[in-house]
Design a protein around this motif. Structure first.
Motif, PDB file in Angstrom:
ATOM      1  N   ASN A   6      29.431  45.801  25.379  1.00 36.32           N
ATOM      2  CA  ASN A   6      29.975  45.399  23.656  1.00 36.32           C
ATOM      3  C   ASN A   6      30.834  44.068  24.897  1.00 36.32           C
ATOM      4  OD1 ASN A   6      29.346  47.117  22.267  1.00 36.32           O
ATOM      5  ND2 ASN A   6      30.708  48.843  22.525  1.00 36.32           N
ATOM      6  N   MET A   7      30.865  44.456  26.323  1.00 36.14           N
ATOM      7  CA  MET A   7      31.514  43.073  27.046  1.00 36.14           C
ATOM      8  C   MET A   7      32.735  43.386  26.905  1.00 36.14           C
ATOM      9  SD  MET A   7      28.221  39.931  26.465  1.00 36.14           S
ATOM     10  CE  MET A   7      29.651  38.203  26.955  1.00 36.14           C
ATOM     11  N   LYS A   8      33.440  44.278  26.648  1.00 40.70           N
ATOM     12  CA  LYS A   8      34.483  43.943  26.337  1.00 40.70           C
ATOM     13  C   LYS A   8      35.537  43.556  27.417  1.00 40.70           C
ATOM     14  CE  LYS A   8      34.989  47.929  22.485  1.00 40.70           C
ATOM     15  NZ  LYS A   8      35.649  48.972  22.775  1.00 40.70           N
ATOM     16  N   ASN A   9      35.185  44.515  28.717  1.00 40.32           N
ATOM     17  CA  ASN A   9      35.510  43.811  29.839  1.00 40.32           C
ATOM     18  C   ASN A   9      35.614  42.037  30.298  1.00 40.32           C
ATOM     19  OD1 ASN A   9      33.372  44.001  30.824  1.00 40.32           O
ATOM     20  ND2 ASN A   9      33.486  46.029  32.013  1.00 40.32           N
ATOM     21  N   TRP A  10      34.350  41.485  30.364  1.00 42.35           N
ATOM     22  CA  TRP A  10      34.288  40.403  30.276  1.00 42.35           C
ATOM     23  C   TRP A  10      35.622  39.611  29.662  1.00 42.35           C
ATOM     24  CZ3 TRP A  10      32.451  35.521  27.798  1.00 42.35           C
ATOM     25  CH2 TRP A  10      32.006  34.934  28.801  1.00 42.35           C
ATOM     26  N   GLN A  11      35.124  40.171  28.405  1.00 45.60           N
ATOM     27  CA  GLN A  11      36.058  39.165  27.465  1.00 45.60           C
ATOM     28  C   GLN A  11      37.899  39.522  27.297  1.00 45.60           C
ATOM     29  OE1 GLN A  11      34.804  40.062  23.005  1.00 45.60           O
ATOM     30  NE2 GLN A  11      36.175  38.313  22.273  1.00 45.60           N
ATOM     31  N   GLU A  12      37.865  40.725  28.264  1.00 46.35           N
ATOM     32  CA  GLU A  12      39.370  41.008  27.976  1.00 46.35           C
ATOM     33  C   GLU A  12      40.162  39.901  29.242  1.00 46.35           C
ATOM     34  OE1 GLU A  12      39.512  45.182  27.401  1.00 46.35           O
ATOM     35  OE2 GLU A  12      39.412  44.551  29.508  1.00 46.35           O
ATOM     36  N   ILE A  13      39.149  39.252  30.487  1.00 42.65           N
ATOM     37  CA  ILE A  13      39.214  38.546  31.412  1.00 42.65           C
ATOM     38  C   ILE A  13      39.272  37.095  30.665  1.00 42.65           C
ATOM     39  CG2 ILE A  13      38.492  37.093  33.522  1.00 42.65           C
ATOM     40  CD1 ILE A  13      40.012  40.195  33.635  1.00 42.65           C
ATOM     41  N   TYR A  14      38.634  37.039  30.190  1.00 41.19           N
ATOM     42  CA  TYR A  14      37.964  35.867  29.310  1.00 41.19           C
ATOM     43  C   TYR A  14      39.630  34.861  28.242  1.00 41.19           C
ATOM     44  CZ  TYR A  14      35.764  32.225  25.863  1.00 41.19           C
ATOM     45  OH  TYR A  14      35.916  30.640  24.920  1.00 41.19           O
ATOM     46  N   ASP A  52      52.675  39.210  40.835  1.00 38.24           N
ATOM     47  CA  ASP A  52      52.397  37.461  39.870  1.00 38.24           C
ATOM     48  C   ASP A  52      50.774  36.780  39.419  1.00 38.24           C
ATOM     49  OD1 ASP A  52      54.951  37.469  39.079  1.00 38.24           O
ATOM     50  OD2 ASP A  52      55.389  35.779  40.885  1.00 38.24           O
ATOM     51  N   CYS A  53      49.869  37.921  38.988  1.00 40.91           N
ATOM     52  CA  CYS A  53      48.230  37.473  39.229  1.00 40.91           C
ATOM     53  C   CYS A  53      47.967  36.739  38.054  1.00 40.91           C
ATOM     54  CB  CYS A  53      47.305  38.954  39.430  1.00 40.91           C
ATOM     55  SG  CYS A  53      47.701  39.697  41.138  1.00 40.91           S
ATOM     56  N   PHE A  54      46.846  36.083  38.136  1.00 40.97           N
ATOM     57  CA  PHE A  54      46.353  35.738  36.796  1.00 40.97           C
ATOM     58  C   PHE A  54      44.852  35.131  37.159  1.00 40.97           C
ATOM     59  CE2 PHE A  54      49.049  32.452  39.600  1.00 40.97           C
ATOM     60  CZ  PHE A  54      47.715  31.208  39.502  1.00 40.97           C
ATOM     61  N   PRO A  55      44.012  34.852  36.473  1.00 42.55           N
ATOM     62  CA  PRO A  55      41.903  34.920  36.755  1.00 42.55           C
ATOM     63  C   PRO A  55      42.843  33.419  36.824  1.00 42.55           C
ATOM     64  CG  PRO A  55      42.738  35.288  34.754  1.00 42.55           C
ATOM     65  CD  PRO A  55      44.358  35.998  35.137  1.00 42.55           C
ATOM     66  N   THR A  56      41.502  32.796  37.769  1.00 41.80           N
ATOM     67  CA  THR A  56      41.329  31.304  37.597  1.00 41.80           C
ATOM     68  C   THR A  56      39.850  30.916  37.148  1.00 41.80           C
ATOM     69  OG1 THR A  56      40.685  31.485  40.252  1.00 41.80           O
ATOM     70  CG2 THR A  56      43.259  30.522  39.386  1.00 41.80           C
ATOM     71  N   GLU A  57      38.866  31.744  37.609  1.00 47.43           N
ATOM     72  CA  GLU A  57      37.276  32.181  37.670  1.00 47.43           C
ATOM     73  C   GLU A  57      36.423  32.738  37.090  1.00 47.43           C
ATOM     74  OE1 GLU A  57      33.791  30.591  40.119  1.00 47.43           O
ATOM     75  OE2 GLU A  57      35.543  29.939  40.567  1.00 47.43           O
ATOM     76  N   LEU A  58      35.966  32.984  36.011  1.00 50.18           N
ATOM     77  CA  LEU A  58      34.676  34.236  35.461  1.00 50.18           C
ATOM     78  C   LEU A  58      33.288  33.629  35.897  1.00 50.18           C
ATOM     79  CD1 LEU A  58      34.889  36.753  33.862  1.00 50.18           C
ATOM     80  CD2 LEU A  58      34.905  36.239  32.140  1.00 50.18           C
ATOM     81  N   SER A  59      33.212  34.371  36.073  1.00 54.66           N
ATOM     82  CA  SER A  59      31.712  34.406  36.606  1.00 54.66           C
ATOM     83  C   SER A  59      30.782  34.486  34.833  1.00 54.66           C
ATOM     84  CB  SER A  59      30.732  35.263  37.445  1.00 54.66           C
ATOM     85  OG  SER A  59      30.620  36.329  36.839  1.00 54.66           O
ATOM     86  N   GLY A  60      29.457  33.549  35.206  1.00 57.92           N
ATOM     87  CA  GLY A  60      28.680  33.591  33.368  1.00 57.92           C
ATOM     88  C   GLY A  60      27.941  34.455  34.225  1.00 57.92           C
ATOM     89  N   GLN A 118      18.791  46.072  34.759  1.00 52.96           N
ATOM     90  CA  GLN A 118      19.640  45.406  36.213  1.00 52.96           C
ATOM     91  C   GLN A 118      20.594  45.506  35.107  1.00 52.96           C
ATOM     92  OE1 GLN A 118      17.916  42.346  37.947  1.00 52.96           O
ATOM     93  NE2 GLN A 118      16.150  43.051  38.987  1.00 52.96           N
ATOM     94  N   TYR A 119      21.412  46.604  35.548  1.00 51.14           N
ATOM     95  CA  TYR A 119      22.902  46.003  34.791  1.00 51.14           C
ATOM     96  C   TYR A 119      23.969  44.835  34.868  1.00 51.14           C
ATOM     97  CZ  TYR A 119      21.852  50.811  33.309  1.00 51.14           C
ATOM     98  OH  TYR A 119      21.071  52.038  32.728  1.00 51.14           O
ATOM     99  N   LEU A 120      24.422  43.894  34.502  1.00 51.76           N
ATOM    100  CA  LEU A 120      24.676  43.057  34.661  1.00 51.76           C
ATOM    101  C   LEU A 120      26.092  43.293  35.499  1.00 51.76           C
ATOM    102  CD1 LEU A 120      24.292  40.917  30.985  1.00 51.76           C
ATOM    103  CD2 LEU A 120      22.741  40.850  33.579  1.00 51.76           C
ATOM    104  N   THR A 121      26.713  42.424  36.585  1.00 54.27           N
ATOM    105  CA  THR A 121      28.106  42.565  37.075  1.00 54.27           C
ATOM    106  C   THR A 121      28.387  40.439  37.229  1.00 54.27           C
ATOM    107  OG1 THR A 121      26.829  41.431  39.027  1.00 54.27           O
ATOM    108  CG2 THR A 121      27.366  43.994  38.956  1.00 54.27           C
ATOM    109  N   ALA A 122      29.962  41.291  36.923  1.00 51.76           N
ATOM    110  CA  ALA A 122      30.770  39.573  36.861  1.00 51.76           C
ATOM    111  C   ALA A 122      31.700  39.612  37.673  1.00 51.76           C
ATOM    112  CB  ALA A 122      31.632  39.306  35.213  1.00 51.76           C
ATOM    113  N   THR A 123      31.955  38.594  38.134  1.00 44.85           N
ATOM    114  CA  THR A 123      33.055  38.284  39.058  1.00 44.85           C
ATOM    115  C   THR A 123      34.346  37.731  38.685  1.00 44.85           C
ATOM    116  OG1 THR A 123      31.275  37.839  41.229  1.00 44.85           O
ATOM    117  CG2 THR A 123      34.030  37.419  41.796  1.00 44.85           C
ATOM    118  N   VAL A 124      35.386  38.170  38.787  1.00 52.16           N
ATOM    119  CA  VAL A 124      36.237  37.252  38.600  1.00 52.16           C
ATOM    120  C   VAL A 124      37.405  36.933  39.460  1.00 52.16           C
ATOM    121  CG1 VAL A 124      37.814  39.770  38.116  1.00 52.16           C
ATOM    122  CG2 VAL A 124      38.701  37.187  36.968  1.00 52.16           C
TER     123      VAL A 124
END
Length: 175
Positions: free
Chosen positions: A86-94, A135-143, A154-160
């Motif tokens: 459902n892309m929930k974890n990817w969308q949380e970073i987004y 004091d963490c904050f994301p600066t980049e989320l891979s496509g 092949q299960y998709l992975t992403a990098t934050v």
């Protein structure tokens, strides 16, 4: 910087211990669950970022001498995670990235910066060390790449990529 570690360049305790090698697969990452409740259990890779100190030049009559600098630079933290269907974890970073740039809150607003802890297990699968990122904050989320030519699943992975103010090392002593 509020973190002031007790630094001993020669610690006799470690000279007499029987040290085991560090296992690169025994770790977990704890992130504040109010922002990313679906990310923590899908993390497959995390790095302990390096640090550097640029050398300062001290000019003399015959040459420039290099001396230790006065600022520490922390490399970014990178987390690789499996993306749920459902892309929930990817969308949380987004969404976290969007809050960073659209929120009118202060720089240390409630939703923008959080602490994160990398827990490293020892050879007995107990907590060996914890690295707390402040004091963490994301600066980049891979496509994500979708590809019909893959013949196997092949299960998709992403990098934050995560920036932070500093990290501190917490040691756990098990008796």
């Amino acid at each position: 910087m509020p973190y002031k570690p007790e630094i001993s360049l020669i610690d006799k305790k470690y000279l007499t211990e029987n040290l085991n090698l560090l296992n690169g697969t025994s770790f977990k990452v704890d992130i504040n669950k109010t922002i990313t409740p679906n990310l923590e259990y899908f993390i497959t890779s995390a790095n302990l970022p390096g640090i550097s100190v640029a050398a300062a030049m001290h000019p003399t009559m015959n040459r420039n001498l290099k001396m230790p600098g006065d600022k520490i630079e922390y490399m970014p933290l990178e987390l690789v995670f499996l993306v749920d269907e459902n892309m929930k974890n990817w969308q949380e970073i987004y969404d976290w990235l969007l809050v960073e740039v659209t929120s009118k809150d202060s720089i240390h607003g409630d939703l923008k910066h959080r602490d994160l802890t990398l827990t490293i297990m020892n050879s007995h699968n107990n907590i060996g060390k914890q690295i707390q990122f402040v004091d963490c904050f994301p600066t980049e989320l891979s496509g994500l790449e979708f590809n019909l030519q893959n013949t196997d699943v092949q299960y998709l992975t992403a990098t934050v990529t995560i920036e932070y103010s500093y990290y501190k090392i917490v040691e756990w002593l098990w008796i």
